[in-house]
Design a protein around this motif. Structure first.
Motif, short mmCIF file in Angstrom:
data_model
loop_
_atom_site.label_atom_id
_atom_site.label_comp_id
_atom_site.label_asym_id
_atom_site.label_seq_id
_atom_site.Cartn_x
_atom_site.Cartn_y
_atom_site.Cartn_z
N PHE C 18 0.90 -1.17 0.00
CA PHE C 18 0.00 0.00 0.00
C PHE C 18 0.93 1.21 0.00
O PHE C 18 1.51 1.55 1.03
N MET C 19 1.10 1.80 -1.14
CA MET C 19 2.24 2.67 -1.37
C MET C 19 1.81 3.95 -2.09
O MET C 19 0.87 3.93 -2.89
N LEU C 184 -1.60 14.68 -7.07
CA LEU C 184 -2.51 13.68 -6.51
C LEU C 184 -1.97 12.26 -6.72
O LEU C 184 -1.96 11.45 -5.79
N HIS C 187 0.86 11.61 -4.32
CA HIS C 187 0.56 11.51 -2.89
C HIS C 187 -0.53 10.50 -2.55
O HIS C 187 -0.80 10.26 -1.38
N THR C 188 -1.19 9.95 -3.56
CA THR C 188 -2.21 8.94 -3.28
C THR C 188 -1.53 7.62 -2.93
O THR C 188 -0.57 7.21 -3.58
N TYR C 189 -2.08 6.95 -1.90
CA TYR C 189 -1.62 5.60 -1.54
C TYR C 189 -2.60 4.61 -2.12
O TYR C 189 -3.82 4.77 -1.97
N GLU C 190 -2.07 3.58 -2.73
CA GLU C 190 -2.92 2.55 -3.31
C GLU C 190 -2.14 1.25 -3.38
O GLU C 190 -0.93 1.23 -3.14
N ARG C 191 -2.83 0.21 -3.81
CA ARG C 191 -2.16 -1.07 -3.97
C ARG C 191 -1.13 -0.98 -5.11
O ARG C 191 -1.44 -0.49 -6.20
N ARG C 299 -9.18 9.90 -13.72
CA ARG C 299 -9.92 9.12 -12.73
C ARG C 299 -11.21 9.82 -12.33
O ARG C 299 -12.23 9.17 -12.09
N LEU C 371 -8.26 19.10 -8.06
CA LEU C 371 -8.63 18.22 -9.17
C LEU C 371 -10.06 18.55 -9.58
O LEU C 371 -10.87 18.95 -8.76
#
Lengths: 189, 290, 385
Positions: C18-19, C184, C187-191, C299, C371
């Motif tokens: 999760f990065m 964005l 700085h967004t964390y996701e799989r 997105r 955004l």
């Protein structure tokens, strides 16, 4: 199903780490998760929010649109985000004073939680975020508690494992108690 | 017996092996000091070749008359952008520590547009050599005022005299952290060659200032005469003082002034890569993937 | 030369994480073989530098914090000339400073990767908030004519994947390549799933002859890309930012050499544009309204698209993964539809899109700091549908 969670607090409370743990637990459970953050203008100690989106399918828009669950551990964060509070609100009753109209909204479930007190009783205020996660897990059906606990333990320093486990479990028990109380009230009604 | 000129002309120049013959004639003016500096560098390359193979010798230049040096020397050579020879050389060196890298550039390139890079490379003590041919003006573009132009000197953009003071380069280099600092003129061929040899042998950031005549653009308006006249003036006015107080060796380039030359500084200090080795050890000992 | 990475390579963080996008970019670089990073801290890309500072010494690589972005860019070009796979990361103000040596990298055909995590501009603008206003700067920012390969990742996973791809393209074509992220996505964390079996690496071509034999450093192979000799190998090369001939020698006063060399440098990329261009198509088959978007904005557009489809509107999306080279043929083929172009700028890619659809697009713009909200895009869909 898309679920949006906002955790608000102030810098130093480990808010972003809490959001990270929630997201990490979600992907471990096979869900999709996205976390974004927002800050106040202060360099240190200002308001911070970790916004987490969970979904069973890939997440398109990664930001929170209308949080289903809001958690606040700081008055400033609560004040800033209070127009966007959705159907579930958790707030630390020792740190946040709710506007009466926010508490009594139709269709909204509000829980006064005490993670800060738990952390203080454990002697380490830094685990307020972990105690909060315990309460959040108990009061919502986001993810199984074991998955969350595992994510907590995988995210904190090795030397602080016991402390964090205790904080999480205490928060969880505290949350379950609140949930049971609410059920009782509802049944009595 | 008549001299066969063709034979003389095609005979090999002693430095041919290290010059890109196919690029000669060079672009420099008659009387320019750059040829002497290049020859001193080539001689030093040859002297060091037992210790440092020529294929490991790299020359990097910026832009300007001195910037063209990289194009004439037959080792791997990089002619970069204006002022950026030092950071480019820094990348080369740390990516391949086996290379012996010499930045050969001019005063405007290294100390105006590239001044910030110079002080930081010296501070970092990255193991490169910097040779600055200082001719006190932007020669290639027609003799404009530069960062080493002496106070009140005449150039094409200081037609009434330069209102600014020029940099005292050895003082700047020493203050910034260089471990070897020298100044010679193009008159001091052997001293210059030997200083370059010392710089090759030295680990860390070395700096050599080479005072060089630019008769076309700087000598003429400042009454220094032709190249030869300026060399004669060097002979009269140069004072060798290795122990000189660097604070006091700024240059006015006026006929009545002195030019203090010498190998002023030779100290030891861990280089960037020395310290980086230590950092790598720590990082790897800390283990774990994070 | 292409090869699979070794599954046992300690440098690669195999598994699911999760990065953040910035962290994923750094990990992608390391997985791609990047062992040299030079940079200067700047929001919102500093996390890339921070992760490289921590990770590179662990894997035997060099992290170098330079005095500014000019030096950072010069240093990665130098390091690449010594054989390192090299990268820098920055945001708008630093990207402006890098333009000079981006030109040097193109002119000297030196592979390297530049990451721009875009924020609101111009000037210092909005350091902590999103922008997408450097999309034309990446195409035209350095002086002179040059061809650009740029990726616009839309998620942390794509930050990982396309940073690797940027390295591969840089090495294959001997050219600087770009990862045009935004705040964005950074700085967004996701799989992020890191699977060595799916990582393919490309390395620059090396000389076909030994040192000492006749070798001209800018003499191309039939694919128009010259093999690259490194500093210190004994080829005794000369490399210059001046217009030069195949030997690498300056030819700054010879227009026919400029014509020959520059045309080749442009063609080595543009002739292969079909192999470079990437985009994603979403429900285009029956679409009467088409969103063309990239990066994080895509997105928000996708969310709007789903809402619009629920309302029975025939909407599709073309997501630009390579804004440059621009997928001109694909965009031109959409000209019968109503085209909506949402971007966080005053209308940059919209200009290029309009060139190919030969009519005005419906533009939806934010000037930076925020955004676009899916609702804003949805309103535009409803308006034009």
């Amino acid at each position: 199903m898309r679920q949006e969670i906002r955790i608000g607090g102030f810098g130093g409370q480990g808010i972003v780490l809490a959001g990270h743990i929630l997201g990490r637990a979600a992907i471990a459970a096979g869900k999709h998760a996205a976390m974004t953050q927002s800050y106040g203008p202060e360099m240190r100690g200002g308001r911070v929010a970790a916004d987490v989106v969970l979904d069973d399918r890939p997440i398109d828009y990664p930001k929170v649109i209308r949080p289903e669950i809001s958690v606040f551990l700081f008055q400033g964060a609560y004040e800033h985000h209070r127009q966007e509070i959705g159907p579930v609100l958790l707030y630390d009753q020792d740190l946040v004073q709710l506007h009466p109209e926010d508490a009594a909204r139709e269709g909204r479930t509000v829980y006064a939680i005490r993670p800060n007190k738990i952390a203080e009783e454990l002697g380490r205020r830094v685990v307020v975020n972990i105690a909060m996660l315990g309460a959040l897990t108990a009061l919502t059906d986001l993810l199984p508690a074991e998955v969350l606990e595992e994510a907590v333990l995988a995210s904190v320093p090795r030397k602080a494992l016991d402390l964090n486990r205790e904080a999480f479990r205490w928060g969880l028990a505290h949350g379950l108690e609140l949930r049971a109380q609410r059920k009782e009230v509802e049944v009595r009604r | 017996m008549a001299l066969d000129l063709r034979e003389v002309i095609t005979e090999h120049h002693p430095e041919d092996e290290l010059l890109r013959e196919d690029r000669i004639p060079h672009i420099w003016c008659p009387g320019c000091g750059l040829g002497v500096a290049v020859t001193a560098y080539i001689e030093a390359l040859k002297l060091a070749s037992a210790q440092i193979p020529l294929e490991k010798q790299i020359v990097v230049s910026g832009i300007g008359c001195t910037g063209r040096v990289a194009g004439y020397i037959n080792v791997d050579s990089y002619h970069t952008t204006h002022g950026r020879a030092i950071p480019f050389a820094t990348g080369l060196k740390v990516a391949n520590p086996e290379l012996e890298i010499t930045v050969f550039s001019g005063d405007g390139d290294l100390f105006a547009i590239g001044g910030n890079h110079f002080i930081h490379a010296a501070r970092r003590n990255v193991d490169i050599n910097v040779i600055c041919c200082n001719n006190f003006n932007y020669g290639m573009t027609g003799g404009q005022v530069g960062p080493t132009t002496p106070e009140m000197a005449i150039t094409s953009t200081s037609p009434y005299g330069n209102m600014e003071e020029g940099f005292n380069l050895p003082y700047l280099a020493a203050a910034s952290g260089a471990v070897f600092v020298a100044r010679w003129t193009t008159l001091h061929f052997r001293k210059l060659r030997d200083a370059i040899s010392q710089a090759f042998a030295k680990r860390g950031f070395t700096f050599i200032e080479v005072i060089a005549p630019c008769p076309t653009s700087f000598g003429r308006p400042n009454e220094l005469g032709q190249g030869l006249d300026e060399m004669e003036w060097y002979r009269e006015s140069c004072v060798i003082d290795h122990q000189a107080n660097l604070r006091e060796i700024g240059l006015s380039m006026r006929k009545d002034s002195k030019i203090v030359v010498g190998n002023f500084l030779d100290i030891e200090r861990p280089t960037f890569l020395d310290r980086y080795q230590e950092v790598m050890k720590r990082a790897q000992a800390a283990g774990g993937k994070r | 030369m292409s090869a699979q990475v070794q599954a046992t390579d300690q440098a690669i963080l195999v598994g699911q994480h999760f990065m953040s996008g910035d962290d994923a970019c750094a990990e992608g670089a390391i997985a791609a073989g990047c062992r040299f990073f030079a940079g200067y801290p700047i929001t919102p890309s500093s996390e890339i530098a921070e992760r490289m500072a921590r990770r590179l010494p662990q894997v035997g690589g060099i992290y170098l914090q330079m005095e500014d972005e000019i030096a950072s860019m010069a240093a990665i070009v130098g390091a690449s000339c010594a054989g390192a796979k090299a990268m820098t990361a920055t945001s708008g103000p630093g990207f402006s400073l890098m333009q000079e040596n981006i030109g040097l990298a193109f002119m000297t055909e030196t592979p390297c990767v530049i990451v721009n995590v875009q924020r609101g501009g111009p000037s210092t603008g909005m350091p902590t908030l999103i922008g997408q206003a450097d999309m034309m700067q990446v195409r035209f920012g350095s002086h002179g004519d040059y061809a650009v390969i740029a990726y616009a990742p839309a998620s942390p996973q794509e930050m990982f994947d396309y940073t690797i791809k940027a390295f591969n393209m840089a090495e294959r074509f001997r050219t600087p390549t770009f990862v045009m992220a935004d705040e964005l996505v950074g700085h967004t964390y996701e799989r992020v799933v890191i699977d060595p079996a799916k990582i393919e690496l490309v390395s620059r071509k090396r000389p076909h002859v030994k040192p000492g034999e006749r070798f001209w450093p800018f003499e191309p192979d039939p694919d128009l890309v010259p093999p690259m000799a490194l500093a210190g190998e004994g080829y005794r090369i000369h490399v210059t930012g001046l217009t030069h001939d195949e030997r690498g020698y300056p030819a700054a006063t010879e227009p026919e050499i400029q014509e020959r060399m520059l045309e080749r440098m442009l063609r080595k990329i543009l002739d292969r544009r079909d192999e470079i261009v990437e985009y994603e198509e979403v429900e285009l088959e029956d679409a009467e309204v088409v969103l063309i978007a990239y990066g994080s904005t895509a997105r928000a557009a996708l969310h709007a698209l789903r809402l619009a489809r629920e309302r029975g509107l025939k909407v599709g999306m073309l997501r630009l993964i390579t804004p440059w080279p621009f997928p001109d043929k694909r965009v031109a083929a959409l000209r019968e539809a109503e085209i909506i172009v949402p971007e966080v700028n005053a209308g940059q890619m919209a200009r290029e899109i309009e060139r190919w659809i030969r009519k005005p697009a419906h533009r939806v713009n934010r000037l930076g700091g925020e955004l676009l909200h899916p609702d804003e895009i949805l309103r535009k869909i409803e308006e034009v549908a």
